[in-house]
Design a protein around this motif. Sequence first.
Motif, PDB file in Angstrom:
ATOM      1  N   GLY A 171       0.832  -1.206   0.000  1.00 35.24           N
ATOM      2  CA  GLY A 171       0.000   0.000   0.000  1.00 35.24           C
ATOM      3  C   GLY A 171       0.857   1.243   0.000  1.00 35.24           C
ATOM      4  O   GLY A 171       2.040   1.202   0.321  1.00 35.24           O
ATOM      5  N   VAL A 215      -2.713   3.753  -3.052  1.00 39.91           N
ATOM      6  CA  VAL A 215      -2.877   2.311  -3.223  1.00 39.91           C
ATOM      7  C   VAL A 215      -3.172   1.753  -1.845  1.00 39.91           C
ATOM      8  O   VAL A 215      -2.413   2.002  -0.911  1.00 39.91           O
ATOM      9  CB  VAL A 215      -1.585   1.669  -3.772  1.00 39.91           C
ATOM     10  CG1 VAL A 215      -1.738   0.159  -3.851  1.00 39.91           C
ATOM     11  CG2 VAL A 215      -1.227   2.242  -5.129  1.00 39.91           C
ATOM     12  N   SER A 216      -4.315   1.045  -1.693  1.00 44.38           N
ATOM     13  CA  SER A 216      -4.621   0.631  -0.328  1.00 44.38           C
ATOM     14  C   SER A 216      -4.130  -0.771  -0.027  1.00 44.38           C
ATOM     15  O   SER A 216      -3.647  -1.034   1.061  1.00 44.38           O
ATOM     16  CB  SER A 216      -6.107   0.793  -0.030  1.00 44.38           C
ATOM     17  OG  SER A 216      -6.859   0.173  -1.029  1.00 44.38           O
ATOM     18  N   ASP A 217      -4.231  -1.676  -0.978  1.00 44.14           N
ATOM     19  CA  ASP A 217      -3.851  -3.051  -0.643  1.00 44.14           C
ATOM     20  C   ASP A 217      -3.764  -3.860  -1.932  1.00 44.14           C
ATOM     21  O   ASP A 217      -4.788  -4.235  -2.498  1.00 44.14           O
ATOM     22  CB  ASP A 217      -4.916  -3.636   0.303  1.00 44.14           C
ATOM     23  CG  ASP A 217      -4.523  -5.015   0.803  1.00 44.14           C
ATOM     24  OD1 ASP A 217      -3.620  -5.634   0.200  1.00 44.14           O
ATOM     25  OD2 ASP A 217      -5.099  -5.453   1.806  1.00 44.14           O
ATOM     26  N   VAL A 218      -2.553  -4.124  -2.387  1.00 45.36           N
ATOM     27  CA  VAL A 218      -2.390  -4.885  -3.621  1.00 45.36           C
ATOM     28  C   VAL A 218      -1.521  -6.099  -3.349  1.00 45.36           C
ATOM     29  O   VAL A 218      -0.418  -5.961  -2.826  1.00 45.36           O
ATOM     30  CB  VAL A 218      -1.743  -4.030  -4.736  1.00 45.36           C
ATOM     31  CG1 VAL A 218      -1.420  -4.891  -5.945  1.00 45.36           C
ATOM     32  CG2 VAL A 218      -2.667  -2.888  -5.125  1.00 45.36           C
ATOM     33  N   THR A 235       1.501   1.915  -8.200  1.00 47.61           N
ATOM     34  CA  THR A 235       1.951   0.553  -7.939  1.00 47.61           C
ATOM     35  C   THR A 235       3.219   0.252  -8.737  1.00 47.61           C
ATOM     36  O   THR A 235       4.210  -0.265  -8.210  1.00 47.61           O
ATOM     37  CB  THR A 235       0.841  -0.448  -8.329  1.00 47.61           C
ATOM     38  OG1 THR A 235      -0.367  -0.060  -7.695  1.00 47.61           O
ATOM     39  CG2 THR A 235       1.221  -1.851  -7.915  1.00 47.61           C
ATOM     40  N   MET A 280      -7.628  -2.448 -11.749  1.00 47.61           N
ATOM     41  CA  MET A 280      -7.629  -1.718 -10.479  1.00 47.61           C
ATOM     42  C   MET A 280      -8.618  -0.576 -10.517  1.00 47.61           C
ATOM     43  O   MET A 280      -8.903   0.007 -11.561  1.00 47.61           O
ATOM     44  CB  MET A 280      -6.235  -1.156 -10.189  1.00 47.61           C
ATOM     45  CG  MET A 280      -5.189  -2.220  -9.934  1.00 47.61           C
ATOM     46  SD  MET A 280      -3.600  -1.488  -9.517  1.00 47.61           S
ATOM     47  CE  MET A 280      -3.938  -0.763  -7.932  1.00 47.61           C
ATOM     48  N   ARG A 294      -7.476  -0.264  -5.298  1.00 48.11           N
ATOM     49  CA  ARG A 294      -7.666  -1.683  -4.985  1.00 48.11           C
ATOM     50  C   ARG A 294      -7.711  -2.509  -6.264  1.00 48.11           C
ATOM     51  O   ARG A 294      -8.125  -2.010  -7.304  1.00 48.11           O
ATOM     52  CB  ARG A 294      -8.997  -1.900  -4.253  1.00 48.11           C
ATOM     53  CG  ARG A 294      -8.968  -1.438  -2.836  1.00 48.11           C
ATOM     54  CD  ARG A 294     -10.320  -1.634  -2.181  1.00 48.11           C
ATOM     55  NE  ARG A 294     -10.304  -1.000  -0.888  1.00 48.11           N
ATOM     56  CZ  ARG A 294      -9.694  -1.538   0.166  1.00 48.11           C
ATOM     57  NH1 ARG A 294      -9.122  -2.716   0.077  1.00 48.11           N
ATOM     58  NH2 ARG A 294      -9.679  -0.898   1.313  1.00 48.11           N
ATOM     59  N   GLN A 333      -9.552  -4.948  -8.494  1.00 47.87           N
ATOM     60  CA  GLN A 333     -10.944  -5.343  -8.653  1.00 47.87           C
ATOM     61  C   GLN A 333     -11.037  -6.798  -9.087  1.00 47.87           C
ATOM     62  O   GLN A 333     -11.856  -7.544  -8.584  1.00 47.87           O
ATOM     63  CB  GLN A 333     -11.627  -4.444  -9.685  1.00 47.87           C
ATOM     64  CG  GLN A 333     -11.622  -2.980  -9.307  1.00 47.87           C
ATOM     65  CD  GLN A 333     -12.443  -2.705  -8.057  1.00 47.87           C
ATOM     66  OE1 GLN A 333     -13.509  -3.258  -7.873  1.00 47.87           O
ATOM     67  NE2 GLN A 333     -11.910  -1.861  -7.176  1.00 47.87           N
TER      68      GLN A 333
END
Lengths: 540, 272, 359
Positions: free
Chosen positions: C10, C20-23, C46, C208, C212, C214
């Motif tokens: 993130g 970016v929250s959580d990849v 990212t 994305m 997040r 998708q």
Amino acid sequence: MKNVAALGPCLAVIFATAFGAMVVDRYASHRALENGQAFALHLAAYLAQEGDVAIAQEGDVAIAQLRAHPAVQSAALVKVVAADARYPFLRRLEVVAHTDPSRVGTRLLASSEDDKRVADLVHIGGVTALSDRRFQAGVGSAVVTSMPITRVGLPVFGLAIGALAALLFWLDLVRKQPTSRVRPLIGALLCVGTLFTLLGWRIVAIDRLEGAARSTADPIAATFLLAVVVLLPLVGTGVLGSMRGVGPSPHRRAYAYVAPALVGLSLLVVLPFLFGVALAFTSEVDGQTTFVGLDHFIHILSSTGRRLTEPLSFYFTAAVTIAWTGINVALHLAIGLALALVLSDPLLRFRGLYRVILIVPWAVPSYITALVWKGMFNQQYGLINHLLLKFGLEPVAWFSGFFTAFVANVTTNTWLGFPFMMVTALGALQSIPKDLYEAARIDGASAWQQFRHVTLPLLRPALIPAVLLGTVWTFNMFNVIYLVSGGAPNHATDILVTEAYRWAFEQDRYGYAAAYSVLIFLLLLVWGLFAQRLTRADES
Amino acid sequence: MRLRDLVVHAGLVATSLLTLFPALWVVSMAFRPSQSFDTSLLPIPEVISLDNFRDLFSRPHFFRQLGNSLLVAGLTTAIGVMFSCTAAYAFSRFRFPGRRAGLLALLVTQMFPGTLMLIPLYALIESLGLLNRSAGLVLVYSTTAIPFCVWNLKGYFDTLPRELEESAMMDGAGPFVVFWRIVLPLSRPAIAVTALFSFLTAWNEFILAATFLSEEQAYTLPVTVQSFVGAFSTEWGHFAAGALVVSLPVMAVFFALQRHLVGGLTAGGVKG
Amino acid sequence: MPQLELDAVGKTYDDGFVAVSDVSLAVAKGEFIVLVGPSGCGKTTTLRMIAGLEDVTKGQLHIGGRKVNDVPARDRDVAMVFQSYALYPHMTVRENLSFGLMLRKLPTAEVVKRVDEVAATLELTTLLDRRPKALSGGQRQRVAMGRAIVKRAGLFLFDEPLSNLDAKLRHQMRVELARLHRTLGATSVYVTHDQVEAMTLADRMVLMNAGRVQQMGAPLDLYERPANLFVATFLGSPSMNLLPADRDGEDFVFEGLRWRLPSQTSAPREVVLGVRPEALRVVGTTPSGREATLQLPALVEVVEPLGHETYVHCRIGARPLVARLTGPVSVMPGESIVLGVEASAVHVFDRQTESRCSP
């Protein structure tokens, strides 16, 4: 937490070294004073018998007597003369008698090691000091003995340490991942260097300038304190910033890049400025510096002893300064912009030639410009009066009336200053897309409307900084006023800076001049803040 | 259309003449074998002579003073620009605590009145034992030049695309290599202009120089030239010759760089 | 072992903005991954984190099995092609290509060999002594590629490399890129907002939105089985028709119509039905009783003939709808028609959670 702990030893080193430096300094100055005073007394007794005039003839006798003293290596009788009538605090030492006969009649050169020591002793011995006006053009004596420590060495030593530390620090910061072991050491070195410099400078420079006034150290202590307050956090931030975190922090690198410039500015611009500010609260009479608080400011602002509308009152001068600045900047802007608009036409013939001719004034040094114009405005042989005569007009005594003298100043400064605005505007004009004008023309805008609604708004961002800078420069434009009208008639056309200069170097009232200068700075600062608000409103 | 052109050219010619005349007068006086002010209307000497220049060059220490001036201005430029480049790069590229304050502080130093600085600077330079030394002047000039240099360079750096630096980083360049091999070569016009200004300032300055230098062999040229103009009488011929010698090299550089001048000075301002 | 692995990575900026929250993502050696999404979705951030141009503020990043969160960009063994190409304007093409190799202190002979090789592959040999200013857009693009290839890095990153080219050149370069990838077999992460590039180039596609992921998977999987409404509408042009409906047993009711979808009985009460434009076809001008297809009576508003296909924009009640029909069609604006769709081609999404309910 670990990082904070690392500060402990760092601080310990600083304090220990500072203490050590103070002890050394005490000892050194004590010894130097003792040496100097012994000979001063000796010589003073001799002088008392013979009087000033006799000295030159009797110099050899005095030297012989001095040579008999066991501590003397070489000796000189020195006469202090003013070096330049315009800068009274600049004095020159001339050798009246010397143990080496070939040196009689020569000047002391600071570049010669031996002479430097003689000069040092002249100051330290208290026989005569640079700023001690009782000896301004009198006779002094000096003796070279083996000195315990050259006091000049202290700040130089400090600077050297500081520079070394700064270099290491900088290299370390730029290069790699932090090596946390070395960091505090370098930081400490840096602090020590700074302290040494400050201490040394405090002792040597200020003593010298203000005479042997160690006892009344108020302004000095104030400078010192201010300096510590400003500089140490700076160094501290650097040290702390460098120790925080292990990753490649961009901040550390940023500080490393800024550091050299910042350190230089702090030492050579900010520190002298602070010293100047401290000076504004002091007064010096007969070489004695005393703390006078706000007296100077009150005196200046209440315009004591003068009507507000008299030329020498602060308010009159301030009004002249503001008028001077306003008129000049407006003229620079108008002429510069007009020329830029004409020259930006790509179809204009001889465009390059005009442009080259029109930036000539920028390339000529301003003092030369000022002196040439002074000559041109001269009442007897000046070109301008000559022209007036040719056209059957009366010649004008330009510098005997306020208005004509002011006009002469403004003319000179306009000639000198418009190219800067012209070049700035030219650059900005080039960056305005041509299709904007085409769009405006399709919308039916006239030439004036195009200028008013397309050119001007787009030039603003480039012109505002230039106008800001131009204002500050004109406000403090010393050369033109001082060299063209010289304040004539009777200080009426002086602006604030030249007035401050006169107080300092024609009246020898440094404190008063400093207070005057502080007021100038405050005026500019207020204006700067106001202007900044203006531009910010403009941006948003 | 033709009438308009005529008016424009007439205006430009008049302005150019006004601009050139004082300068031409200096030239004319320099080549006249006299020390009085030229009072003729046209700046053409009746007799051309090189006496003034001969006098000037045969003065004791003249070439030493010329050397001093070159040394001081050269070193000032080198040091000032070097320090300003790194600082300006940091101000342009990094967001660090104290950035805004630092930039403002640089502006504020421009407001310090010279009169306030003169005495303390004298004391400082004296305490360092640098009176009558070129090093003292270099120290003071190069630091006082920094604020302007930093602002000017920062404005230019702001316009350089960041991707170039990032690309170099991906190519394996460290921060210093990025700065040295990418940023500096790309900023050549701005650096040239900035260098020109620091050189000009140092080359032309005379108040500090006159204060710090009391020995003739330590003088810089402005101090020498200025000394021809006395309170009661002026050696105009010598002054003019000196003024020419001082101004010509600078003007040469100035005109050589004048194309860059337009771009290098305003790149920052226009793009905001 | 994956060549590149993102584990709950993130990025939160200093001002608190979460880019970016959580990849989480694992890329196998030789795989071509495309990050796609609308602008501001966090795909470029990212990529920049992977490159080392942006600090990772959360999670872990591994390249070649090594944790690289704190490794500077130059030590990550990564090559990148920038959107603006970022060619060094003061260097010739040859210097541009060899800059990175020189910095790595490779022997000169080796540098020359590699540069010549790459130049030959990309047909740059005659341009080697030119400066970027003297190159066309396509040539600059190839130099930018060459600069990445010449390094022989373990991981290739592409930041919208084709977006500065015109449509024709873009297509050409896309094919060339695919060919290059086949010959070099380099592990690649490619960022784009263009779904055609994403679909055609990707081995796997990561879609994305708002910081997040998708959905992630093979391009056709994403197209055929979109995990939620966002994925469904983002992919495909024209985008999927959405019809809010209510479930009543096996029936779905909307706009006065009733569709029977026996396989969708597990769907919630409030749903959105999704129908791709190409799944629609014209079955007549009046509704017929045939049970095999679901029917949609619609009013034609605009017809866009493209030659090989035709877009028919129509309206069911107040709801707009697009059909993409093969070849020329003889439908006129203002006409009433009946569109048909197979039950298997209808996607069902939960109206509340927006996620897919059909299997």
